[in-house]
Design a protein around this motif. Structure first.
Motif, PDB file in Angstrom:
ATOM      1  N   THR A 194       8.337 108.202  12.407  1.00 18.05           N
ATOM      2  CA  THR A 194       7.823 108.611  13.731  1.00 18.05           C
ATOM      3  C   THR A 194       7.231 109.939  13.515  1.00 18.05           C
ATOM      4  O   THR A 194       6.054 110.182  14.244  1.00 18.05           O
ATOM      5  CB  THR A 194       9.082 108.635  14.618  1.00 18.05           C
ATOM      6  OG1 THR A 194       9.959 107.588  14.750  1.00 18.05           O
ATOM      7  CG2 THR A 194       8.583 108.997  16.071  1.00 18.05           C
ATOM      8  N   VAL A 195       7.882 110.825  12.943  1.00 13.54           N
ATOM      9  CA  VAL A 195       7.151 112.313  12.980  1.00 13.54           C
ATOM     10  C   VAL A 195       5.914 112.169  12.182  1.00 13.54           C
ATOM     11  O   VAL A 195       4.867 112.799  12.513  1.00 13.54           O
ATOM     12  CB  VAL A 195       8.240 113.305  12.112  1.00 13.54           C
ATOM     13  CG1 VAL A 195       7.554 114.571  11.869  1.00 13.54           C
ATOM     14  CG2 VAL A 195       9.559 113.138  13.112  1.00 13.54           C
ATOM     15  N   LEU A 196       6.110 111.547  11.098  1.00 11.47           N
ATOM     16  CA  LEU A 196       4.741 111.290  10.351  1.00 11.47           C
ATOM     17  C   LEU A 196       3.588 110.473  11.123  1.00 11.47           C
ATOM     18  O   LEU A 196       2.444 111.091  11.122  1.00 11.47           O
ATOM     19  CB  LEU A 196       5.060 110.260   8.951  1.00 11.47           C
ATOM     20  CG  LEU A 196       3.666 110.122   8.192  1.00 11.47           C
ATOM     21  CD1 LEU A 196       3.228 111.366   7.495  1.00 11.47           C
ATOM     22  CD2 LEU A 196       3.981 108.748   7.237  1.00 11.47           C
ATOM     23  N   ALA A 197       3.942 109.825  11.651  1.00 10.39           N
ATOM     24  CA  ALA A 197       2.854 108.907  12.819  1.00 10.39           C
ATOM     25  C   ALA A 197       2.388 109.797  13.736  1.00 10.39           C
ATOM     26  O   ALA A 197       1.069 109.860  14.051  1.00 10.39           O
ATOM     27  CB  ALA A 197       3.527 107.721  13.481  1.00 10.39           C
ATOM     28  N   LEU A 198       3.130 110.631  14.327  1.00  9.67           N
ATOM     29  CA  LEU A 198       2.761 111.626  15.170  1.00  9.67           C
ATOM     30  C   LEU A 198       1.749 112.586  14.571  1.00  9.67           C
ATOM     31  O   LEU A 198       0.853 113.069  15.134  1.00  9.67           O
ATOM     32  CB  LEU A 198       3.962 112.428  15.911  1.00  9.67           C
ATOM     33  CG  LEU A 198       4.586 111.357  16.969  1.00  9.67           C
ATOM     34  CD1 LEU A 198       5.919 111.923  17.310  1.00  9.67           C
ATOM     35  CD2 LEU A 198       3.825 111.401  18.261  1.00  9.67           C
ATOM     36  N   ASN A 199       2.092 113.113  13.400  1.00  6.32           N
ATOM     37  CA  ASN A 199       1.121 113.906  12.804  1.00  6.32           C
ATOM     38  C   ASN A 199      -0.053 113.484  12.439  1.00  6.32           C
ATOM     39  O   ASN A 199      -1.170 113.922  12.616  1.00  6.32           O
ATOM     40  CB  ASN A 199       1.980 114.514  11.407  1.00  6.32           C
ATOM     41  CG  ASN A 199       3.083 115.739  11.892  1.00  6.32           C
ATOM     42  OD1 ASN A 199       2.411 116.804  12.031  1.00  6.32           O
ATOM     43  ND2 ASN A 199       4.197 115.519  11.674  1.00  6.32           N
ATOM     44  N   LEU A 200      -0.015 112.236  11.764  1.00  2.30           N
ATOM     45  CA  LEU A 200      -1.326 111.459  11.627  1.00  2.30           C
ATOM     46  C   LEU A 200      -2.069 111.341  12.816  1.00  2.30           C
ATOM     47  O   LEU A 200      -3.267 111.682  12.868  1.00  2.30           O
ATOM     48  CB  LEU A 200      -1.006 109.930  11.006  1.00  2.30           C
ATOM     49  CG  LEU A 200      -0.476 110.223   9.584  1.00  2.30           C
ATOM     50  CD1 LEU A 200      -0.394 108.683   9.165  1.00  2.30           C
ATOM     51  CD2 LEU A 200      -1.441 110.647   8.687  1.00  2.30           C
ATOM     52  N   VAL A 201      -1.618 110.781  13.861  1.00  2.00           N
ATOM     53  CA  VAL A 201      -2.176 110.864  14.997  1.00  2.00           C
ATOM     54  C   VAL A 201      -2.854 112.138  15.727  1.00  2.00           C
ATOM     55  O   VAL A 201      -4.206 112.158  15.953  1.00  2.00           O
ATOM     56  CB  VAL A 201      -1.407 110.361  16.145  1.00  2.00           C
ATOM     57  CG1 VAL A 201      -2.205 110.132  17.608  1.00  2.00           C
ATOM     58  CG2 VAL A 201      -1.095 108.787  16.034  1.00  2.00           C
ATOM     59  N   GLY A 202      -2.101 113.294  15.309  1.00  2.00           N
ATOM     60  CA  GLY A 202      -2.492 114.509  15.886  1.00  2.00           C
ATOM     61  C   GLY A 202      -3.723 114.951  15.108  1.00  2.00           C
ATOM     62  O   GLY A 202      -4.708 115.397  15.662  1.00  2.00           O
ATOM     63  N   GLU A 203      -3.518 114.667  13.619  1.00  2.00           N
ATOM     64  CA  GLU A 203      -4.790 115.135  12.921  1.00  2.00           C
ATOM     65  C   GLU A 203      -6.177 114.179  13.088  1.00  2.00           C
ATOM     66  O   GLU A 203      -7.262 114.826  13.537  1.00  2.00           O
ATOM     67  CB  GLU A 203      -4.550 114.529  11.519  1.00  2.00           C
ATOM     68  CG  GLU A 203      -5.593 114.956  10.540  1.00  2.00           C
ATOM     69  CD  GLU A 203      -4.867 116.001   9.496  1.00  2.00           C
ATOM     70  OE1 GLU A 203      -5.393 115.700   8.254  1.00  2.00           O
ATOM     71  OE2 GLU A 203      -3.984 116.754   9.547  1.00  2.00           O
ATOM     72  N   GLY A 204      -5.867 112.790  13.499  1.00  2.00           N
ATOM     73  CA  GLY A 204      -6.737 112.003  14.066  1.00  2.00           C
ATOM     74  C   GLY A 204      -7.638 112.538  15.429  1.00  2.00           C
ATOM     75  O   GLY A 204      -8.612 112.640  15.320  1.00  2.00           O
ATOM     76  N   LEU A 205      -6.500 112.961  16.213  1.00  2.00           N
ATOM     77  CA  LEU A 205      -7.213 113.547  17.433  1.00  2.00           C
ATOM     78  C   LEU A 205      -8.047 114.646  17.291  1.00  2.00           C
ATOM     79  O   LEU A 205      -8.886 114.911  17.945  1.00  2.00           O
ATOM     80  CB  LEU A 205      -5.994 113.946  18.266  1.00  2.00           C
ATOM     81  CG  LEU A 205      -5.136 112.665  19.170  1.00  2.00           C
ATOM     82  CD1 LEU A 205      -4.021 113.234  19.797  1.00  2.00           C
ATOM     83  CD2 LEU A 205      -6.244 112.043  20.343  1.00  2.00           C
ATOM     84  N   ASN A 206      -7.392 115.666  16.568  1.00  2.00           N
ATOM     85  CA  ASN A 206      -8.213 116.590  16.154  1.00  2.00           C
ATOM     86  C   ASN A 206      -9.559 116.271  15.627  1.00  2.00           C
ATOM     87  O   ASN A 206     -10.689 116.828  16.116  1.00  2.00           O
ATOM     88  CB  ASN A 206      -7.489 117.555  15.136  1.00  2.00           C
ATOM     89  CG  ASN A 206      -7.883 119.050  14.881  1.00  2.00           C
ATOM     90  OD1 ASN A 206      -8.730 119.473  15.759  1.00  2.00           O
ATOM     91  ND2 ASN A 206      -7.726 119.481  13.799  1.00  2.00           N
ATOM     92  N   ASP A 207      -9.769 115.302  14.720  1.00  2.00           N
ATOM     93  CA  ASP A 207     -10.987 115.009  14.111  1.00  2.00           C
ATOM     94  C   ASP A 207     -12.054 114.536  15.224  1.00  2.00           C
ATOM     95  O   ASP A 207     -13.040 114.798  15.588  1.00  2.00           O
ATOM     96  CB  ASP A 207     -10.843 113.910  13.119  1.00  2.00           C
ATOM     97  CG  ASP A 207     -10.493 114.524  11.726  1.00  2.00           C
ATOM     98  OD1 ASP A 207     -10.062 115.786  11.828  1.00  2.00           O
ATOM     99  OD2 ASP A 207     -10.384 113.738  10.970  1.00  2.00           O
ATOM    100  N   ALA A 208     -11.179 113.399  16.207  1.00  2.00           N
ATOM    101  CA  ALA A 208     -12.115 113.041  17.077  1.00  2.00           C
ATOM    102  C   ALA A 208     -12.507 113.781  18.278  1.00  2.00           C
ATOM    103  O   ALA A 208     -13.617 113.858  18.722  1.00  2.00           O
ATOM    104  CB  ALA A 208     -11.433 111.810  17.786  1.00  2.00           C
ATOM    105  N   LEU A 209     -11.633 114.770  18.412  1.00  2.00           N
ATOM    106  CA  LEU A 209     -12.036 115.681  19.811  1.00  2.00           C
ATOM    107  C   LEU A 209     -12.881 117.012  19.360  1.00  2.00           C
ATOM    108  O   LEU A 209     -13.544 117.563  19.948  1.00  2.00           O
ATOM    109  CB  LEU A 209     -10.745 116.263  20.247  1.00  2.00           C
ATOM    110  CG  LEU A 209      -9.884 115.263  20.922  1.00  2.00           C
ATOM    111  CD1 LEU A 209      -8.420 115.742  21.389  1.00  2.00           C
ATOM    112  CD2 LEU A 209     -10.633 114.667  22.279  1.00  2.00           C
ATOM    113  N   ASN A 210     -13.066 117.472  17.961  1.00  3.98           N
ATOM    114  CA  ASN A 210     -13.674 118.405  17.462  1.00  3.98           C
ATOM    115  C   ASN A 210     -15.027 117.753  16.532  1.00  3.98           C
ATOM    116  O   ASN A 210     -14.783 117.714  15.195  1.00  3.98           O
ATOM    117  CB  ASN A 210     -12.871 119.313  16.735  1.00  3.98           C
ATOM    118  CG  ASN A 210     -12.341 119.797  17.757  1.00  3.98           C
ATOM    119  OD1 ASN A 210     -12.379 120.280  18.791  1.00  3.98           O
ATOM    120  ND2 ASN A 210     -11.004 120.340  16.866  1.00  3.98           N
ATOM    121  N   PRO A 211     -15.738 116.775  17.225  1.00  9.26           N
ATOM    122  CA  PRO A 211     -16.632 116.246  16.113  1.00  9.26           C
ATOM    123  C   PRO A 211     -17.356 116.964  15.219  1.00  9.26           C
ATOM    124  O   PRO A 211     -17.784 116.750  13.979  1.00  9.26           O
ATOM    125  CB  PRO A 211     -17.503 115.640  17.124  1.00  9.26           C
ATOM    126  CG  PRO A 211     -17.348 116.208  18.432  1.00  9.26           C
ATOM    127  CD  PRO A 211     -16.010 116.670  18.521  1.00  9.26           C
TER     128      PRO A 211
END
Lengths: 282, 534
Positions: free
Chosen positions: A254-271
């Motif tokens: 769960t924690v890993l998944a949340l971190n991965l998603v956080g990273e992905g959000l970061n990439d997607a929101l800071n193009p």
């Protein structure tokens, strides 16, 4: 929105994380249907290894079903993670927005207050708070929120500081808009990206904190949680490894998944940052 | 044979871009001892041409065809290693942004000396660096050697850049908008310096610029670019005074002409500033005092109804600060700002609100002045809604305003990023006009725009000002623009208004030395664009 999704998908790790999160969510929702009994209920012989006597992930020292415990504990973990993050965001955004927008003395006061919280080791403070308020789900959520808002304040303040001098904010000021309207409709929407990224990571941290508190026996005594299960299995780990390993894997995933998603959000929101890793910019 | 010649050069853009080629079929040549100006608006491919000559085309943009022949060899056939040897030694380059082109952690001496060391020349580096610093007319070269770039002004850094570019005596110097980021007086110094060095050393200079004034100042020959193609090429005098291609003509027509306009007669006083002061304090904290910068000292002027006053000055002169004091984005430290007799500085935030409607502002940067997360309709309607107009009515008004600023009503539901710089500036103007202000403060409203767009926005501003009877405070660093727009001009230097008078008087017989210096520095001031001269 479509554009956001396209950028998010480009990060494979983030997609994997999202899939895991969806599965975890499904587990939480389906737990009462798949295991329609209390996770505290004794279902058979103690210390059964995984796969035997109908125990998918084995049974614990009192004959309780480990799989049922994990499934029912999912909801508790997600709830604690989610709610405490929301509370921490509410505190953090309010203080950060005021500090960043007002500047000067107010900023100084708020930041000193924030630093005061940051100098205290957060886990110790959480333990003390829960111990004082007697362990219950509410006191755990509040304790976690209280120890995790300072980073939000710092991020929000920094964003507000840089955005408030932007010309569109000055324009709103010249139009005569109220300070609250400027903060809410002009600045905050532009500061959302880092807040969203930060909050996905905060959920992960909150789940870890809750597990750690339960491990120490400071969990809500009426609710099954992953941390409690690891804590209970700790003394018999050589006899029944499955009692601590499976809840541990649940936390890890769960924690890993949340971190991965956080990273992905970061990439997607800071193009602009994300594009540097691969595509050619003209 | 010419020193450098580009023949039929075409560079592709990635598929899906706005056009197929960054530059297409470019042919030009540069002889020793001449200055060739490549002129064009943003996106015309002029910088790409310069990068191609230096072999600095970004990866991913393939060179489709053409040759770049320099002293008899085709540069496009050279290996990266051979190209590196040529760069610096035979081809020098000066960039636009002097603030970022120097390494902040290296002293000036080391930085220039590195050019020699990289190219394997280790003999008497110090002596040669000193001579270079003298060549570019920097004061006190020996002490400059150990100085870090942050201590230098923009103009001084640009001189260091030029020294580096000329270190090994290249036969071609490529200057990519080297004066665009500089103030007008500094710009003139740098232009003169480039002119002098080029004549002393017989260097061929490829000078990229967007400013026809600069072209008129230094060019021997001109190539005009549009959409990646050269549309016109020829001797400077011919292109400037008798342009053939319609695009060149349009560009030259758009150059602000700097002739003063007729002044309107004085009437009722709208705004009066008296002794306005503003000092910024930087740093400091609970236990130490910060440093203070005086941005505006003792400013006084008045504005009559229907009049346009220009605030002119170089960067750091305090003109923007003064404008922001009027709308109270900054709180002045003292003085009074009377609007129809009411001192705005005594008003609380709430008491100020009714006056907000009557004083509006247009900002400089069209990319930063609109909230990227809101639709254009909401942005324009925001003001009236704040002041109690029902939303539907405000949106209807926004639609009318879009027509007034010559945008179509479909813009209401779109986001700012879908518009070009000029269009955004019109949206910003519509937002200010939505409150029916009496006084409009325009803070460098056209300085971020291309020259042809700049002319359109200025014309629009002038038209609206007449139609609505606006009083205007117009801030600009460009004297040519000021002359065209303003009835009266206030010249600011280091926070002080040093001269204030009718535009014709300020331009015709300036009283203050600084004003004369500014006027003297207008690039191409001896050149009158043909149509306007006629």
């Amino acid at each position: 929105m479509a554009d956001f999704w396209r950028r998010f998908r480009r990060n494979i790790g983030a997609v994997v994380g999202l899939v895991i999160l969806v599965l975890v969510g499904l587990t939480a929702v389906l737990a009462p249907i798949v295991f329609p009994f209390s996770p505290w209920e004794m279902r058979g012989v103690p210390f059964m290894p995984p796969g035997e006597m109908g125990f998918l992930l084995g049974s614990d020292s009192l004959g309780r079903d480990v799989a049922a415990g994990i499934a029912h504990g999912t909801l508790v973990s997600l709830l604690v993670g989610g709610v405490s993050t929301v509370v921490a965001l509410a505190i953090g955004i309010t203080l950060g927005a005021v500090a960043g927008y007002a500047g000067g003395r107010v900023d100084d006061a708020v930041m000193r207050f924030t630093e005061f919280f940051q100098t205290i080791p957060s886990f110790v403070l959480a333990v003390v708070l829960v111990a004082i308020f007697t362990p219950s789900i509410t006191s755990i959520v509040i304790a976690i929120a209280i120890v995790s808002w300072p980073p939000v304040t710092r991020v929000v303040r920094a964003e507000f500081l840089s955005l408030r001098s932007r010309e569109f904010v000055q324009a709103a000021e010249v139009l005569g808009r109220s300070r609250i309207a400027i903060m809410l409709t002009e600045i905050l929407p532009n500061a959302l990206s880092p807040i969203i990224v930060l909050s996905s990571l905060m959920v992960a941290t909150a789940i870890l904190l809750e597990s750690a508190l339960s491990f120490l026996g400071l969990g809500d005594p009426n609710l099954m949680s992953w941390g409690f299960m690891i804590g209970a299995g700790r003394s018999v780990i050589r006899l029944a490894w499955w009692m601590s390993v499976f809840p541990g894997i649940a936390i890890f995933l769960t924690v890993l998944a949340l971190n991965l998603v956080g990273e992905g959000l970061n990439d997607a929101l800071n193009p602009r940052l994300a594009r540097r890793r691969g595509m050619v910019v003209t | 044979m010419s020193l450098l010649s580009v023949e039929g050069l075409t560079i592709a853009l990635p598929p899906g871009g706005e056009r197929a080629h960054a530059i297409e079929d470019i042919s030009l040549h540069l002889d020793a001892g001449e200055i060739l100006c490549v002129v064009g608006e943003s996106g015309s491919g002029k910088s790409m041409t310069a990068s191609a000559v230096m072999g600095l085309v970004p990866p991913g943009l393939p060179i489709v065809s053409g040759r770049i022949v320099f002293e008899g060899t085709d540069l496009l056939r050279l290996s990266a290693e051979q190209m590196r040897e040529l760069r610096g030694r035979r081809l020098g380059m000066v960039f636009q942004e002097p603030m970022t082109a120097l390494n902040p952690l290296m002293t000036v001496g080391d930085q220039i000396g590195e050019v020699f060391r990289v190219h394997g020349e280790t003999g008497d580096v110090r002596g040669r660096v000193l001579r270079l610093l003298e060549d570019v007319r920097l004061p006190d070269p020996p002490s400059l050697l150990g100085t870090y770039p942050f201590r230098l002004s923009g103009g001084q850094r640009q001189r260091v850049m030029i020294a580096m570019a000329l270190a090994l005596g290249p036969s071609v110097l490529i200057a990519d908008e080297p004066t665009t980021a500089l103030d007008v007086t500094t710009q003139m110094q740098i232009l003169r310096l480039i002119r002098q060095l080029q004549q002393e050393k017989g260097t061929g200079v490829l000078f990229i610029t967007h400013d026809f004034g600069v072209v008129a100042e230094i060019a021997d020959r001109v190539a005009v670019m549009q959409h990646g193609r050269i549309v016109e090429q020829g001797p400077a005098r011919a292109v400037l005074n008798a342009p053939q291609h319609p695009y060149t003509r349009a560009l030259i027509d758009a150059v602000p002409h700097g002739t003063a306009r007729a002044t309107t007669s004085a009437s009722e006083e709208v705004l009066r500033l008296d002794g306005v002061r503003k000092t910024f304090r930087r740093g400091g904290g609970l236990f130490k005092r910060g440093s203070a910068v005086v941005a505006v000292k003792d400013a006084r002027f008045s504005l009559a109804k229907g009049e346009t006053l220009g605030l002119v000055g170089e960067s750091g002169s305090g003109k923007s600060t003064l404008a922001r004091c009027v709308v109270r984005l900054f709180e002045p430290d003292g003085g009074s700002i009377a609007f129809h007799g009411t001192d705005l500085l005594r008003l609380s935030r709430a008491a100020m609100k009714p006056y907000r409607q009557r004083i509006q502002m247009v900002f400089q940067d069209p990319y930063a002045s609109l909230n990227p997360r809101r639709k254009v309709g909401d942005i324009i309607a925001e003001g009236p809604v704040t002041h109690g107009v029902p939303r539907a009515q405000a949106i209807a008004k926004a639609k009318d305003l879009l027509r007034l600023v010559q945008l179509d009503a479909g813009a209401l539901d779109r986001y700012p990023h879908e518009f070009s710089g000029g269009q955004r500036q019109r949206i910003g103007l519509a937002r200010a006009l939505a409150l029916d202000p009496e006084l409009l403060i325009a803070d460098e409203p056209v300085s971020a725009l291309d020259v042809s767009v700049q002319a359109q926005v200025l014309a629009l501003l002038d038209d609206i000002r007449h139609r609505l009877g606006l009083t205007m405070l117009f801030i600009t660093h460009d004297l040519r623009v000021a002359a065209q727009v303003c009835d009266r001009i206030a010249v600011m230097q280091q926070g002080e208004i040093v001269e204030l008078g009718d535009t014709a008087q300020v331009f015709g017989s300036p009283r203050h030395a600084y004003t004369r210096e500014l006027l003297d520095a207008i690039p191409g001031k001896h050149w009158m664009p043909p149509r306007q001269a006629a």
